[in-house]
Motif scaffolding. Structure first.
Motif, PDB file in Angstrom:
ATOM      1  N   THR A  49       0.856  -1.184   0.000  1.00  0.00           N
ATOM      2  CA  THR A  49       0.000   0.000   0.000  1.00  0.00           C
ATOM      3  C   THR A  49       0.897   1.240   0.000  1.00  0.00           C
ATOM      4  OG1 THR A  49      -1.923   1.031   1.015  1.00  0.00           O
ATOM      5  CG2 THR A  49      -0.298   0.114   2.545  1.00  0.00           C
ATOM      6  N   TRP A  50       0.358   2.395   0.323  1.00  0.00           N
ATOM      7  CA  TRP A  50       1.161   3.625   0.342  1.00  0.00           C
ATOM      8  C   TRP A  50       0.942   4.351   1.666  1.00  0.00           C
ATOM      9  CZ3 TRP A  50      -2.625   2.399  -3.167  1.00  0.00           C
ATOM     10  CH2 TRP A  50      -3.880   2.976  -2.961  1.00  0.00           C
ATOM     11  N   ASN A  51       1.854   5.263   1.951  1.00  0.00           N
ATOM     12  CA  ASN A  51       1.782   5.969   3.236  1.00  0.00           C
ATOM     13  C   ASN A  51       1.325   7.406   3.097  1.00  0.00           C
ATOM     14  OD1 ASN A  51       2.781   3.794   4.816  1.00  0.00           O
ATOM     15  ND2 ASN A  51       4.796   4.185   3.889  1.00  0.00           N
ATOM     16  N   ASP A  52       1.603   8.007   1.939  1.00  0.00           N
ATOM     17  CA  ASP A  52       1.226   9.428   1.817  1.00  0.00           C
ATOM     18  C   ASP A  52       0.844   9.769   0.369  1.00  0.00           C
ATOM     19  OD1 ASP A  52       3.638   9.649   0.398  1.00  0.00           O
ATOM     20  OD2 ASP A  52       4.750  10.036   2.241  1.00  0.00           O
ATOM     21  N   ASP A  53       0.392  11.004   0.201  1.00  0.00           N
ATOM     22  CA  ASP A  53      -0.085  11.452  -1.114  1.00  0.00           C
ATOM     23  C   ASP A  53       1.020  11.448  -2.166  1.00  0.00           C
ATOM     24  OD1 ASP A  53      -2.447  11.762   0.105  1.00  0.00           O
ATOM     25  OD2 ASP A  53      -2.441  13.964   0.155  1.00  0.00           O
ATOM     26  N   GLU A  54       2.240  11.687  -1.715  1.00  0.00           N
ATOM     27  CA  GLU A  54       3.375  11.678  -2.650  1.00  0.00           C
ATOM     28  C   GLU A  54       3.474  10.322  -3.355  1.00  0.00           C
ATOM     29  OE1 GLU A  54       6.029  13.829  -3.611  1.00  0.00           O
ATOM     30  OE2 GLU A  54       4.427  15.207  -3.016  1.00  0.00           O
TER      31      GLU A  54
END
Ligand SMILES: NC(=O)c1ccc[n+]([C@@H]2O[C@H](COP(=O)([O-])OP(=O)(O)OC[C@H]3O[C@@H](n4cnc5c(N)ncnc54)[C@H](O)[C@@H]3O)[C@@H](O)[C@H]2O)c1
Ligand SMILES: Nc1ncnc2c1ncn2[C@@H]1O[C@H](COP(=O)(O)OP(=O)(O)OP(=O)(O)O)[C@@H](O)[C@H]1O
Length: 521
Positions: free
Chosen positions: A262-267
């Protein structure tokens, strides 16, 4: 510069008020005051010569007025072109700068691949060190659109599958690109062949990474999602990405799902398109809109499974997900390239046109309406700086052709095949009997301006979300975005579209008239 700003600089006849839906009062210029003064005084005598003389003077005054008007409008036009030229030049300079840094970045990535041949996809020319030569003129290659090979957070190179898009027609199995041919021979203009046939996607290397996006709060979707993740991992050995919420749900079910990324931030979300080969959506049309909204630039191909009540953009049946995904992963896939609109809100307080908020990309439509206000909206609309009309009613919908079956349809707009490139201009409850919906060609820029004398602000919403207030003087500028949303077809663009309006809307369903009755003799 906004047309009304041009007006407020007040040097030309174009600054006249656009009363009554923009009919310009062009009689505000009086270049020859002296002549006018003579004409103002009534002719006392009945002498024929005097009458003739005054008529001649009237003609001269009229001619002078026309010359002055022409000159003023030419000056305004010249100023506008100069302004456009300067903006364009600034934009190009910025663009060149960005391109240059992207190119340098790409060269670095190519170097990295050359140094680690084990990580290169075998069948792609780009990966074989022929960067820039892999894309023939017969289609669109993914490497032109999607920059691949971005290192992940743990410094691994994620292989991104390479593919090619080309026009496909049923009776012609060859992979040849078809051009729109305009022949000028002997002065005859003909369009001999149409290029807009079905678009086909062929994988040139195998897809490796799938992003699964799901409608929240649905048990059936949750069950299908965990089944699909298991199957894709065990049978296809793919990398799987899901939203952080979904990863938590999967891990609550079993620690087996630890491999799911998954991802951690908008970047990281902004870089997703560089990692993901395919997006699968499990939900209704809203989930496809959600998926599209996650990609602010290029969008990987989307495979939309239907788990909603209506599905105009979701042709795949979830019961058959294994067969569907088998055939999608193998390719070729028929694709609908769904156009998106790029919307900029320009605040009156901004110093220049390009000092805008982040552009919004919409797959269905942008709506400008009266929000909670009970006043009529008053919206001045321009197309490439030409005045179109003033909307007085509940609001206006600027829709894509994919969105033509959504809100625009409910407001009286026509249904348009999603492959048609155009911008639908559909009023919402206009307080005028003659305001019919319109469709603009793809290349125009539309501008919707809240006039300074508006009684209330207007509200813009993007695919039914993210409401933004537009104060008097603010404007919304909208044009076709360069990044369409490629959605996989079950059959092809036309059949999928027709099936959706037959099944979703029961379009033109009527009992067939019986043969048993009066007949023309
Ligand atoms: N009066 C109306 O018809 C009306 C009013 C507001 C919003 N909408 C539509 O709802 C969309 C947002 O959808 P959502 O699912 O996030 O909200 P939502 O959950 O409120 O669903 C709105 C309905 O619109 C349908 N829809 C969405 N996109 C469509 C399309 N391209 N063609 C045909 N039907 C479509 C959906 O299937 C759903 O049934 C907006 O973009 C707008 O087009 C319609
Ligand atoms: N992954 C997601 N994260 C957050 N919100 C989402 C996500 N997917 C969908 N949504 C939102 O959930 C709402 C409902 O989604 P969707 O339209 O897909 O399902 P539905 O309402 O059951 O379908 P239908 O409208 O056809 O009945 C939409 O407003 C959509 O924006």
């Amino acid at each position: 510069m906004a047309p009304n700003k041009l007006n407020s600089s007040g040097k030309t006849s174009m600054s006249c008020s656009q009363a009554e839906n923009g009919f310009v009062n062009s009689f505000s210029l009086f270049p020859e005051k002296a002549v006018e003064e003579i004409l103002q005084s009534p002719i006392q005598g009945s002498d024929d010569h005097l009458i003739e003389f005054s008529e001649a003077l009237r003609t001269v005054a009229k001619a002078l007025r026309q010359v002055a008007e022409g000159k003023a409008s030419a000056q305004a036009e010249a100023a506008e072109w100069k302004r456009k030229f300067e903006l364009e030049r600034d934009r190009n300079l910025k663009f060149e700068h960005t391109e240059k840094s992207c190119f340098e970045h790409q060269v670095d990535l190519d170097d990295m691949r050359t140094n680690s041949p084990a990580k290169q996809p075998t069948s792609c020319n780009v990966a074989n060190g022929q960067s820039g030569k892999c894309c023939s003129r017969n289609g669109i290659c993914s490497h032109e659109v999607l920059k691949d090979g971005t290192p992940t957070s743990d410094s691994k190179i994620v292989k991104k599958a390479s593919f090619k898009l080309s026009w496909f027609c049923k009776d012609d199995q060859s992979d040849q690109y078809k051009h729109d041919i305009v022949s000028f021979e002997r002065g005859n203009i003909t369009t001999a062949q149409r290029s807009s046939k079905q678009i086909s996607l062929k994988w040139q290397s195998c897809p490796q990474t799938v992003l699964i996006l799901t409608k929240p709060n649905s048990v059936s979707v949750q069950i299908l999602c965990s089944e699909m993740v298991r199957w894709l991992r065990q049978q296809k050995n793919l990398h799987i990405y899901v939203e952080p919420r979904v990863r938590v749900e999967l891990l609550a079910e079993s620690s087996y799902f630890n491999f799911v990324e998954t991802w951690n931030d908008d970047e990281e979300v902004l870089r997703l398109h560089t990692k993901v080969d395919l997006v699968v959506t499990l939900g209704g049309d809203g989930t496809v809109l959600w998926a599209a909204s996650m990609f602010k630039g290029p969008v990987p191909p989307i495979v939309p499974f239907s788990l909603g009540s209506l599905g105009f953009m979701t042709p795949f049946y979830s019961e058959h997900y294994k067969e569907c995904l088998e055939s999608i992963l193998k390719g070729p896939i028929s694709i609908t390239l769904r156009h998106r609109l790029q919307c900029h809100v320009i605040r009156e307080a901004a110093k220049n046109e390009y000092e805008t908020e982040e552009p919004m990309l919409v797959l269905n439509e942008v709506t400008i309406d009266r929000g909670i206000s009970s006043f009529l909206t008053n919206l001045e609309c321009y197309c490439d700086d030409s005045f179109v009309t003033c909307v007085q009613g509940d609001g206006l919908i600027l829709s894509t052709t994919s969105g033509s079956t959504a809100y625009s349809l409910a407001a009286g707009g026509s249904m348009v095949h999603p492959q048609v490139p155009g911008i639908l201009f559909t009023p919402i409850c206009p307080h005028s009997l003659s305001f019919r919906p319109m469709i603009f060609p793809e290349h125009v820029t539309l501008r919707v301006q809240v006039p300074f004398n508006s009684r209330s602000p207007a509200w813009a919403s993007f695919d039914g979300k993210d409401r933004k207030q537009l104060a008097p003087g603010d404007a919304l500028v909208c044009s076709m975005a360069p990044w369409p949303v490629p959605t996989a077809c079950l059959d092809d663009s036309t059949n999928d579209f027709l099936r959706s309006i037959h099944e979703g809307l029961h379009w033109n369903l009527r009992k067939t008239q019986s043969f048993d009755g009066p007949r023309e003799t």
